[in-house]
Design a protein around this motif. Structure first.
Motif, PDB file in Angstrom:
ATOM      1  N   ASN A  33      41.100  25.032  43.445  1.00  0.00           N
ATOM      2  CA  ASN A  33      40.254  26.163  43.779  1.00  0.00           C
ATOM      3  C   ASN A  33      39.581  26.641  42.508  1.00  0.00           C
ATOM      4  OD1 ASN A  33      39.054  28.369  44.885  1.00  0.00           O
ATOM      5  ND2 ASN A  33      40.944  29.449  45.389  1.00  0.00           N
ATOM      6  N   SER A  34      38.358  27.075  42.591  1.00  0.00           N
ATOM      7  CA  SER A  34      37.669  27.610  41.434  1.00  0.00           C
ATOM      8  C   SER A  34      36.715  28.677  41.881  1.00  0.00           C
ATOM      9  CB  SER A  34      36.911  26.511  40.677  1.00  0.00           C
ATOM     10  OG  SER A  34      35.923  25.946  41.490  1.00  0.00           O
ATOM     11  N   GLY A  35      36.408  29.569  40.954  1.00  0.00           N
ATOM     12  CA  GLY A  35      35.539  30.685  41.269  1.00  0.00           C
ATOM     13  C   GLY A  35      34.090  30.274  41.317  1.00  0.00           C
ATOM     14  N   GLY A  72      33.263  29.425  45.299  1.00  0.00           N
ATOM     15  CA  GLY A  72      34.568  28.794  45.147  1.00  0.00           C
ATOM     16  C   GLY A  72      34.637  27.449  45.841  1.00  0.00           C
ATOM     17  N   GLY A  94      40.852  32.961  47.584  1.00  0.00           N
ATOM     18  CA  GLY A  94      40.312  32.784  46.238  1.00  0.00           C
ATOM     19  C   GLY A  94      39.058  33.609  46.029  1.00  0.00           C
ATOM     20  N   ARG A 105      39.995  37.331  45.638  1.00  0.00           N
ATOM     21  CA  ARG A 105      40.544  37.685  44.325  1.00  0.00           C
ATOM     22  C   ARG A 105      39.445  37.836  43.286  1.00  0.00           C
ATOM     23  NH1 ARG A 105      44.801  34.043  45.740  1.00  0.00           N
ATOM     24  NH2 ARG A 105      43.671  32.346  44.720  1.00  0.00           N
ATOM     25  N   SER A 106      38.372  37.045  43.435  1.00  0.00           N
ATOM     26  CA  SER A 106      37.268  37.142  42.482  1.00  0.00           C
ATOM     27  C   SER A 106      36.222  38.163  42.913  1.00  0.00           C
ATOM     28  CB  SER A 106      36.597  35.769  42.319  1.00  0.00           C
ATOM     29  OG  SER A 106      36.035  35.332  43.541  1.00  0.00           O
ATOM     30  N   GLN A 122      47.459  27.625  38.722  1.00  0.00           N
ATOM     31  CA  GLN A 122      46.881  28.848  39.271  1.00  0.00           C
ATOM     32  C   GLN A 122      45.881  29.469  38.296  1.00  0.00           C
ATOM     33  OE1 GLN A 122      49.783  31.792  40.389  1.00  0.00           O
ATOM     34  NE2 GLN A 122      48.256  33.322  40.930  1.00  0.00           N
ATOM     35  N   ASN A 168      42.648  27.343  38.168  1.00  0.00           N
ATOM     36  CA  ASN A 168      41.867  27.447  39.395  1.00  0.00           C
ATOM     37  C   ASN A 168      41.225  28.821  39.569  1.00  0.00           C
ATOM     38  OD1 ASN A 168      42.350  24.832  40.204  1.00  0.00           O
ATOM     39  ND2 ASN A 168      44.161  25.352  41.379  1.00  0.00           N
ATOM     40  N   GLU A 169      41.834  29.854  39.008  1.00  0.00           N
ATOM     41  CA  GLU A 169      41.265  31.189  39.125  1.00  0.00           C
ATOM     42  C   GLU A 169      40.247  31.485  38.040  1.00  0.00           C
ATOM     43  OE1 GLU A 169      44.398  34.029  39.335  1.00  0.00           O
ATOM     44  OE2 GLU A 169      45.042  33.411  41.348  1.00  0.00           O
TER      45      GLU A 169
END
Length: 496
Positions: A8-10, A55, A82, A85-86, A401, A404-405
């Motif tokens: 996962n990525s922003g 994401g 995800g 959170r961003s 984590q 990915n964040e």
């Protein structure tokens, strides 16, 4: 479910480009991830009226259709969580299903076989009030659309993908310095045992090292045996880092039996072709089929040849100690980071059966070092493999984590720099204190002897010994002269 962990990525911070239609979406996928996602399902979040990419979540396609429903729900929830959170919940989703045909299959067969999975992904996203704008299947050099009913732009038999390096996306990636690192399969092959004639010898070396090292590691943390193992592991690792920085052929022929990475059939075919001349370097962001794979395989084989099975076994077993692993993670920058990444890759490839679970430590170090040096795609792949080897490995969980964040690894690097500096200062103070104590003791002994036996020279041997003591300190920070300077990611405090 496939052992690959989800990624996962922003929201993307790269240069903006407008994509129109399924063809440009299919072409953009490797540039968004940094590699060609073989055997993967990828969800990409869209934001705003213009559908800005946000994401991304990737997971291996489950081999059993019975797992498709739970996988679809899990992926949709991960993408939404995800984004939340961003602070940017996705307004839409684009889905990619990437899988090569099995023997006897065609690209269209793959598309039809995965159609129920694509439908389940659409309903899972819809249940979270996120519309799916497109679902593409990429297989056998073709792309298929599950959503577009117009046969003129999306024929049932598929549409060929654009040639590598010829599209607007490739040109933009080259300008921005983005790179595609080959396929996911090839990236994972660099981190897995390749088999071959050296595997049995490596297994025997691991058995012998385990018999002598594991009992010492199982003792209490204050036992001298554990400390000795820790110091010997770090000493050997430093020596090999310098060996990588100044490569010289080993006298032992044992390591020559390791072929490096397992090459795919395409790679083996490409290796037989004539090599390009030196003036045909890769344009940034463009992958020339076969060429990059051969170069990578040759470099990995050269690294394997620099480490004997016994050395690899000592390091693999020693890194199972949490403190040793955390100290090793401090090699994260400059020439140390470059050499350490090569070393951890070699050790991951040497974790042969039945020592696969031991690969969690070197794989996690690969992930941390790659992330610290700016190679996020490699970091995610390595950390996913580490969690596949040991799903409960806390160090890998935390790094996975954080990566990915979209966290900045500099905060972790600065933390370890402080610990390294504190440890170095204490190591310098301890020898100096010991020297002062020894000199005082020598002086008192010489005085008493002189008073007892007037006119006789005494205490000379002790004074000479004390005068030869030198305070300890860090060695020069350059290859081949002293210990590498430490720096890197702090491991978890849970003992993993």
């Amino acid at each position: 479910m496939n052992a690959n962990r989800h990624e996962n990525s922003g929201p993307s911070r790269t240069q903006q480009i407008t994509l129109r239609g399924p063809a440009e979406l299919a072409d953009a996928l490797p540039f968004m991830l940094g590699f060609h996602p073989t055997d993967s399902v990828v969800l990409v979040g869209l934001h705003g009226e213009r559908g800005r990419f946000g994401g991304r979540v990737r997971l291996g396609i489950p081999s059993s259709p019975r797992e498709w429903a739970s996988t679809a729900d899990h992926l949709a929830e991960c993408l939404v969580e995800g984004g939340a959170r961003s602070g940017a919940r996705p307004d839409g989703v684009v889905v990619f299903l990437c899988q090569d045909p099995a023997p006897g299959e065609t690209g269209r067969h793959v598309m039809e076989r995965l159609r129920p999975f694509s439908q389940r992904l659409r309903t899972a996203c819809g249940a979270l009030d996120i519309p799916v704008y497109e679902v593409l299947c990429i297989s056998d050099g073709l792309y298929f659309s599950y959503c577009c009913p117009d046969a003129r732009c999306c024929p049932p038999d598929g549409t060929p993908l654009a040639l590598s390096g010829t599209t607007v996306m490739a040109a933009t990636a080259a300008y921005a310095g983005m790179q595609v690192r080959g396929t996911l399969r090839d990236m994972e092959a660099r981190l897995k045992p390749a088999g071959g004639p050296g595997e049995e010898e490596q297994r025997a070396a691991l058995d012998a090292a385990a018999a002598s090292i594991v009992p010492l590691l199982l003792e209490g943390s204050e036992e001298q045996g554990r400390v000795n193992v820790r110091e010997e592991t770090l000493r050997l690792a430093r020596e090999i880092l310098r060996r990588f920085a100044n490569p010289k052929p080993l006298k032992s022929p044992k390591s020559a039996k390791f072929p490096g990475t397992a090459m795919s059939p395409e790679t083996r075919t490409a290796s037989k072709a004539p090599k390009p001349s030196a003036n045909t370097a890769n344009p940034p962001g463009v992958t020339i089929p076969g060429r990059n794979l051969v170069d990578t395989s040759e470099r990995d084989a050269a690294d394997d040849a620099l480490i004997t099975p016994e050395e690899a076994a000592t390091l693999i077993l020693g890194l199972q100690d949490r403190v040793t692993r955390d100290r090793a993670a401090e090699w994260m920058e400059g020439w140390e980071g470059t050499a350490a990444l090569r070393l951890w890759r070699v050790l991951a490839r040497r974790c042969v059966t039945p020592y696969q679970e031991h690969a969690a430590a070197p794989l996690t170090l690969v992930g941390w070092t790659a992330w610290s040096t700016g190679d996020e795609p490699t970091a995610r792949v390595a950390l996913g493999l580490a969690l596949g080897a040991d799903p409960e490995y806390v160090f890998a969980q935390l790094l996975h984590q954080a990566c990915n964040e979209g966290l900045d690894p500099e905060s972790l690097r600065s933390c370890l720099r402080s610990e390294r500096d504190s440890r170095t200062a204490s190591e310098q103070i301890a020898p100096a204190s010991s020297r002062r104590v020894r000199m005082r003791a020598s002086h008192r002994q010489g005085t008493r002897s002189a008073l007892g036996r007037a006119g006789r020279q005494t205490g000379t041997r002790d004074r000479r010994a004390a005068a030869g003591v030198r305070p300890g300190g860090p060695a020069a920070d350059r290859p081949g002269n002293g210990s590498p300077r430490h720096g890197g990611q702090r491991g978890s405090r849970s003992g993993r």
